[in-house]
Design an enzyme around this catalytic site. Structure first.
Site, mmCIF file in Angstrom:
data_model
loop_
_atom_site.group_PDB
_atom_site.id
_atom_site.type_symbol
_atom_site.label_atom_id
_atom_site.label_comp_id
_atom_site.label_asym_id
_atom_site.label_seq_id
_atom_site.Cartn_x
_atom_site.Cartn_y
_atom_site.Cartn_z
ATOM 1 N N TYR A 163 9.619 53.479 54.273
ATOM 2 C CA TYR A 163 8.747 54.566 53.790
ATOM 3 C C TYR A 163 9.507 55.517 52.857
ATOM 4 O O TYR A 163 8.994 55.929 51.816
ATOM 5 C CB TYR A 163 8.208 55.298 55.023
ATOM 6 C CG TYR A 163 7.220 56.399 54.775
ATOM 7 C CD1 TYR A 163 5.886 56.116 54.495
ATOM 8 C CD2 TYR A 163 7.605 57.741 54.863
ATOM 9 C CE1 TYR A 163 4.967 57.137 54.308
ATOM 10 C CE2 TYR A 163 6.698 58.764 54.681
ATOM 11 C CZ TYR A 163 5.374 58.460 54.400
ATOM 12 O OH TYR A 163 4.471 59.478 54.211
ATOM 13 N N ARG B 122 -10.083 59.726 55.617
ATOM 14 C CA ARG B 122 -9.650 60.716 56.625
ATOM 15 C C ARG B 122 -8.396 61.428 56.125
ATOM 16 O O ARG B 122 -7.880 61.130 55.057
ATOM 17 C CB ARG B 122 -9.366 60.008 57.948
ATOM 18 C CG ARG B 122 -8.225 59.012 57.863
ATOM 19 C CD ARG B 122 -7.862 58.427 59.226
ATOM 20 N NE ARG B 122 -6.558 57.821 59.164
ATOM 21 C CZ ARG B 122 -6.295 56.531 59.443
ATOM 22 N NH1 ARG B 122 -7.266 55.730 59.811
ATOM 23 N NH2 ARG B 122 -5.057 56.071 59.360
ATOM 24 N N LYS C 122 8.552 56.265 49.054
ATOM 25 C CA LYS C 122 8.201 57.617 48.611
ATOM 26 C C LYS C 122 9.161 58.132 47.551
ATOM 27 O O LYS C 122 8.787 58.943 46.697
ATOM 28 C CB LYS C 122 8.132 58.566 49.812
ATOM 29 C CG LYS C 122 6.938 58.291 50.733
ATOM 30 C CD LYS C 122 5.623 58.244 49.983
ATOM 31 C CE LYS C 122 4.412 58.445 50.865
ATOM 32 N NZ LYS C 122 3.142 58.263 50.121
#
Ligand code: NAD
Length: 250
Positions: free
Chosen positions: A151, A13, A155
């Site tokens: 996160y 998705r 990243k």
């Protein structure tokens, strides 16, 4: 000539699905990898309906045996993956004082360990071919974002990983680059709105105020950037981070 094969993780998705469809439209055969093969079926069906060739692969990218087996199956049943898009990702947001060790470890596992395991397995096919394209998904959050210590660190880590692979693998005809999306309309953004306790519409309206082009991004906006990095013509673009955020990011 047989079509080249691309492998996209987290492609059931959102951004991964759009990237898989776009690479298929560009002429690649596509390994569509997600946690469960059945979740990847819709992306595979969309590619096949457009005349492309795709294979659903079930694997947890953070599991060493899973990652190696998925790459091997892709090579055996579709073709050696010479394009790898490390897109699979999760959020476990929260303020630092509330962030559990599990929240930290899970995010590191999927984003960093996952990208490492998948890339280590796939690069052998690229070096053998003397051609390869690795595209990693970073984020504007790499520059810091409230509630995303885990996160943001992952990243930012992806950017260091990218630049190091660019240096190590360049001589084999393999480029490694990073796309750093801004706010892209996917389930991940809906989750962020939920965490903030507001509706998606209200969240999007707030975000748009800070986005010069006046809209949130769509998965296809990111797929276009990945498509560029995967081309032959991008052979001299290596180790770069391209923010795709509707405006400048620094
Ligand atoms: P999404 O949550 O809609 O989709 C992520 C996909 O990854 C899902 O299909 C999920 O099942 C899969 N996945 C999760 N863990 C996995 C694992 N261990 N192994 C295999 N598959 C796994 O997310 P999205 O918004 O499409 O994001 C895709 C990538 O883009 C992520 O790396 C994300 O961090 C990054 N990104 C997204 C945005 C955004 O605004 N949506 C912004 C910046 C960066």
């Amino acid at each position: 000539m047989t079509a080249r094969t691309a492998l996209v993780t987290g492609a059931a998705r959102g951004i991964g699905a759009a990237v898989a469809r776009r690479l298929a439209a560009d002429g690649f055969q596509v390994g569509v990898l997600d946690l469960r093969a059945e979740d990847a079926a819709a992306t595979v069906a969309a590619i096949e309906a457009s005349g492309g060739r795709a294979l659903a692969l079930g694997a947890d990218v953070s599991d060493e045996a899973d990652a190696a087996a998925a790459v091997a199956r892709c090579a055996d049943e579709l073709g050696p993956p010479v394009v790898l898009v490390n897109n699979a990702g999760i959020l476990r947001d929260g303020a630092l004082f509330k962030m559990s060790t599990t929240d930290w470890d899970d995010v590191m596992s999927v984003h960093l360990r996952g990208a490492f395991l998948m890339t280590r397995a796939a690069q052998a096919h690229m070096t053998a071919a003397g051609w390869g394209r690795i595209v990693n998904l970073s984020s504007i959050s790499a520059l810091g974002n409230r509630g995303q210590a885990n996160y943001a660190a992952a990243k930012a880590g992806i950017q260091g990983f990218t630049k190091t692979l660019a240096i190590e693998l360049g001589k084999f005809g393999i480029t490694t680059n990073c796309v750093g999306p801004g706010y892209i309309e996917t389930d991940m953004l809906t989750l962020t709105a939920e965490r903030m306790g507001i509706s998606y519409e209200e969240f999007a309206a707030r975000m748009i105020e800070g986005i010069p082009v006046g809209r949130v991004g769509q998965p296809d906006d990111i797929a276009s950037a990945v498509s560029f990095f995967a081309r032959d013509e991008a052979a001299f673009v290596n180790g770069q981070v391209l923010y795709v955020a509707g405006g400048p990011v620094d």
